[in-house]
Motif scaffolding. Sequence first.
Motif, PDB file in Angstrom:
ATOM      1  N   ARG A 175      13.450   9.632  -2.690  1.00  0.00           N
ATOM      2  CA  ARG A 175      13.826   9.437  -1.133  1.00  0.00           C
ATOM      3  C   ARG A 175      14.972   8.655  -0.784  1.00  0.00           C
ATOM      4  O   ARG A 175      15.710   8.080  -1.610  1.00  0.00           O
TER       5      ARG A 175
ATOM      6  N   PRO B  82       0.842  -1.164   0.034  1.00  0.00           N
ATOM      7  CA  PRO B  82       0.074  -0.104   0.028  1.00  0.00           C
ATOM      8  C   PRO B  82       0.756   1.173   0.073  1.00  0.00           C
ATOM      9  O   PRO B  82       1.940   1.389   0.636  1.00  0.00           O
ATOM     10  N   GLY B  83       0.489   2.296  -0.891  1.00  0.00           N
ATOM     11  CA  GLY B  83       1.055   3.669  -0.839  1.00  0.00           C
ATOM     12  C   GLY B  83       2.572   3.609  -1.489  1.00  0.00           C
ATOM     13  O   GLY B  83       3.351   4.610  -1.565  1.00  0.00           O
ATOM     14  N   VAL B  84       2.860   2.493  -2.081  1.00  0.00           N
ATOM     15  CA  VAL B  84       4.555   2.763  -2.931  1.00  0.00           C
ATOM     16  C   VAL B  84       4.127   3.588  -4.154  1.00  0.00           C
ATOM     17  O   VAL B  84       5.275   4.065  -4.568  1.00  0.00           O
TER      18      VAL B  84
ATOM     19  N   ALA C  14       7.618   8.734  -9.835  1.00  0.00           N
ATOM     20  CA  ALA C  14       6.352   8.830 -10.300  1.00  0.00           C
ATOM     21  C   ALA C  14       5.706  10.094 -10.400  1.00  0.00           C
ATOM     22  O   ALA C  14       5.020  10.353 -11.331  1.00  0.00           O
TER      23      ALA C  14
ATOM     24  N   THR D  99      12.229   5.141 -10.418  1.00  0.00           N
ATOM     25  CA  THR D  99      11.388   5.917 -10.627  1.00  0.00           C
ATOM     26  C   THR D  99      10.940   6.939  -9.669  1.00  0.00           C
ATOM     27  O   THR D  99      11.237   6.675  -8.561  1.00  0.00           O
TER      28      THR D  99
ATOM     29  N   VAL E  62      -3.156  -4.293  -4.835  1.00  0.00           N
ATOM     30  CA  VAL E  62      -2.316  -4.060  -3.660  1.00  0.00           C
ATOM     31  C   VAL E  62      -1.610  -5.438  -3.435  1.00  0.00           C
ATOM     32  O   VAL E  62      -2.665  -6.709  -3.361  1.00  0.00           O
TER      33      VAL E  62
ATOM     34  N   ASN F  16      10.220   2.877  -6.870  1.00  0.00           N
ATOM     35  CA  ASN F  16       9.609   4.048  -6.860  1.00  0.00           C
ATOM     36  C   ASN F  16      10.159   4.963  -5.800  1.00  0.00           C
ATOM     37  O   ASN F  16      10.584   4.584  -4.622  1.00  0.00           O
ATOM     38  N   LYS F  17       9.583   6.277  -5.748  1.00  0.00           N
ATOM     39  CA  LYS F  17      10.037   7.293  -4.821  1.00  0.00           C
ATOM     40  C   LYS F  17      11.580   7.452  -4.577  1.00  0.00           C
ATOM     41  O   LYS F  17      12.161   7.368  -3.564  1.00  0.00           O
TER      42      LYS F  17
ATOM     43  N   SER G 216      -0.928   3.774  -8.435  1.00  0.00           N
ATOM     44  CA  SER G 216      -1.845   4.532  -9.017  1.00  0.00           C
ATOM     45  C   SER G 216      -1.095   5.638  -9.872  1.00  0.00           C
ATOM     46  O   SER G 216      -1.292   6.388 -10.826  1.00  0.00           O
ATOM     47  N   THR G 217       0.033   6.444  -9.017  1.00  0.00           N
ATOM     48  CA  THR G 217       0.726   7.496  -9.519  1.00  0.00           C
ATOM     49  C   THR G 217       1.555   6.984 -10.576  1.00  0.00           C
ATOM     50  O   THR G 217       1.507   7.471 -11.878  1.00  0.00           O
TER      51      THR G 217
HETATM   52  N1  LIG Z   1       7.899  11.320  -2.781  1.00  0.00           N
HETATM   53  C1  LIG Z   1       7.185  10.588  -3.698  1.00  0.00           C
HETATM   54  N2  LIG Z   1       6.123  10.508  -3.477  1.00  0.00           N
HETATM   55  C2  LIG Z   1       5.417   9.789  -4.326  1.00  0.00           C
HETATM   56  C3  LIG Z   1       6.097   9.163  -5.256  1.00  0.00           C
HETATM   57  N3  LIG Z   1       5.063   8.472  -6.003  1.00  0.00           N
HETATM   58  C4  LIG Z   1       3.740   8.615  -5.560  1.00  0.00           C
HETATM   59  N4  LIG Z   1       3.986   9.488  -4.405  1.00  0.00           N
HETATM   60  C5  LIG Z   1       3.137   9.666  -3.475  1.00  0.00           C
HETATM   61  O1  LIG Z   1       2.575   8.441  -2.459  1.00  0.00           O
HETATM   62  C6  LIG Z   1       1.428   8.572  -2.192  1.00  0.00           C
HETATM   63  C7  LIG Z   1       0.824   7.227  -2.410  1.00  0.00           C
HETATM   64  O2  LIG Z   1       0.692   7.258  -3.950  1.00  0.00           O
HETATM   65  P1  LIG Z   1      -0.274   6.265  -4.768  1.00  0.00           P
HETATM   66  O3  LIG Z   1      -0.083   6.379  -5.931  1.00  0.00           O
HETATM   67  O4  LIG Z   1      -1.671   6.583  -4.310  1.00  0.00           O
HETATM   68  O5  LIG Z   1       0.076   4.792  -4.208  1.00  0.00           O
HETATM   69  P2  LIG Z   1      -0.632   3.253  -4.292  1.00  0.00           P
HETATM   70  O6  LIG Z   1       0.528   2.337  -4.291  1.00  0.00           O
HETATM   71  O7  LIG Z   1      -1.418   3.545  -5.596  1.00  0.00           O
HETATM   72  O8  LIG Z   1      -1.400   3.300  -3.203  1.00  0.00           O
HETATM   73  P3  LIG Z   1      -2.675   2.237  -2.593  1.00  0.00           P
HETATM   74  O9  LIG Z   1      -3.666   2.174  -4.009  1.00  0.00           O
HETATM   75  O10 LIG Z   1      -3.355   2.895  -1.563  1.00  0.00           O
HETATM   76  O11 LIG Z   1      -2.211   0.802  -2.145  1.00  0.00           O
HETATM   77  C8  LIG Z   1       0.697   9.749  -2.639  1.00  0.00           C
HETATM   78  O12 LIG Z   1       0.773  10.765  -1.896  1.00  0.00           O
HETATM   79  C9  LIG Z   1       1.753  10.149  -3.917  1.00  0.00           C
HETATM   80  O13 LIG Z   1       1.721  11.447  -4.114  1.00  0.00           O
HETATM   81  C10 LIG Z   1       7.233   9.535  -5.756  1.00  0.00           C
HETATM   82  O14 LIG Z   1       7.865   8.825  -6.847  1.00  0.00           O
HETATM   83  N5  LIG Z   1       7.976  10.240  -4.571  1.00  0.00           N
END
Ligand SMILES: Nc1nc2c(ncn2[C@@H]2O[C@H](COP(=O)(O)OP(=O)(O)OP(=O)(O)O)[C@@H](O)[C@H]2O)c(=O)[nH]1
Length: 313
Positions: A197, A56-58, A227, A225, A148, A193-194, A61-62
């Motif tokens: 960081r 979750p949150g990686v 994203a 990446t 997820v 991703n991210k 979706s972005t």
């Molecule tokens: N710093 C940073 N933040 C990011 C990056 N990509 C996404 N985010 C942030 O991370 C958070 C979660 O991103 P989502 O794309 O919703 O993640 P997800 O994996 O689809 O989440 P779930 O569907 O809830 O599992 C959001 O606030 C995004 O803006 C990145 O590359 N760097």
Amino acid sequence: MESSELVERLLRGERRALARLLTRVEDGSVDRLREVVRLLHPHTGSAMLVGLTGSPGVGKSTLTNALVAVWRGQGRRVAVLAVDPSSPFSGGALLGDRVRMQDHALDDGVFIRSMASRGHLGGLSWATPQALLVLDAAGFDIVLVETVGVGQAEVEIASTADTTVVALAPGMGDAIQAAKAGILEIADVFVVNKADREGAERTVRELREMQKLGHGDWLAPIVKTVASTNDGIEELADAIERHYAWLRDDGRLDGRRVERARVQLRELALGTVRDRFRQVGDGELVEELAASVAQRETDPYSAADRLVASLEE
Ligand SMILES: Nc1nc2c(ncn2[C@@H]2O[C@H](COP(=O)(O)OP(=O)(O)OP(=O)(O)O)[C@@H](O)[C@H]2O)c(=O)[nH]1
Ligand SMILES: [Mg+2]
């Protein structure tokens, strides 16, 4: 409306028919489902099916939003199916995903839909394979399923998609968790991703080390990446493409599809047998046989054989 008419409209490219058919496979009775699948099946098989999974949150979706932009730039039509384990709702994109994927809200070449998953353990929605058939028949060049990565979900996505992308983020001890969860085996492409960081490089290194311990015929590329700023997304799209091209070589894709069909066939056949058995399993014959086994007139194996034979009557 008759399913056959809906399918005709779908093949003509009508958006509303698409939404209605998806609802029908999600909510439909088994008989309806059978009919829809029979009608759609001949018109499927050309979409590239991409699975995207991760904690979750990686940033799944972005990443999806950014990938869709790349694919649209190549002139390809894209459908996204987001399977949400927490949501009891289905039909239409969830609010959060709608916000993250809103870049494409007005684009006719993009279709986004969320589905509730089967339960709290994760796993795909039971209607996912049928929903994929609908999207494939609708003529999308690429169908991406976001799910997820908990419980069964990633194993299921890998057996459903042509190319499976596993997303990780630095600093979550993710690489090690990935290895534990057996994700190394299912990933065709890794995305870290991210990468803005701290610790991204380390996550990449850990993955590489783990890959050295062994991998199959395909060495999954590792792409970094960000994203949220589109960094590395072209490379990610490229890695997915390379895997798909590799699959198409030497009949590997056909092989995977036969394997997928084999699994599905067995499941459906077993389901049908189970349903039939449920009907006779509570019937008079069972009572009769049970009594005769208890009275030592029949042995249990012979009685069971009689019961199985009665399925075909
Ligand atoms: N710093 C940073 N933040 C990011 C990056 N990509 C996404 N985010 C942030 O991370 C958070 C979660 O991103 P989502 O794309 O919703 O993640 P997800 O994996 O689809 O989440 P779930 O569907 O809830 O599992 C959001 O606030 C995004 O803006 C990145 O590359 N760097
Ligand atoms: Mg998401």
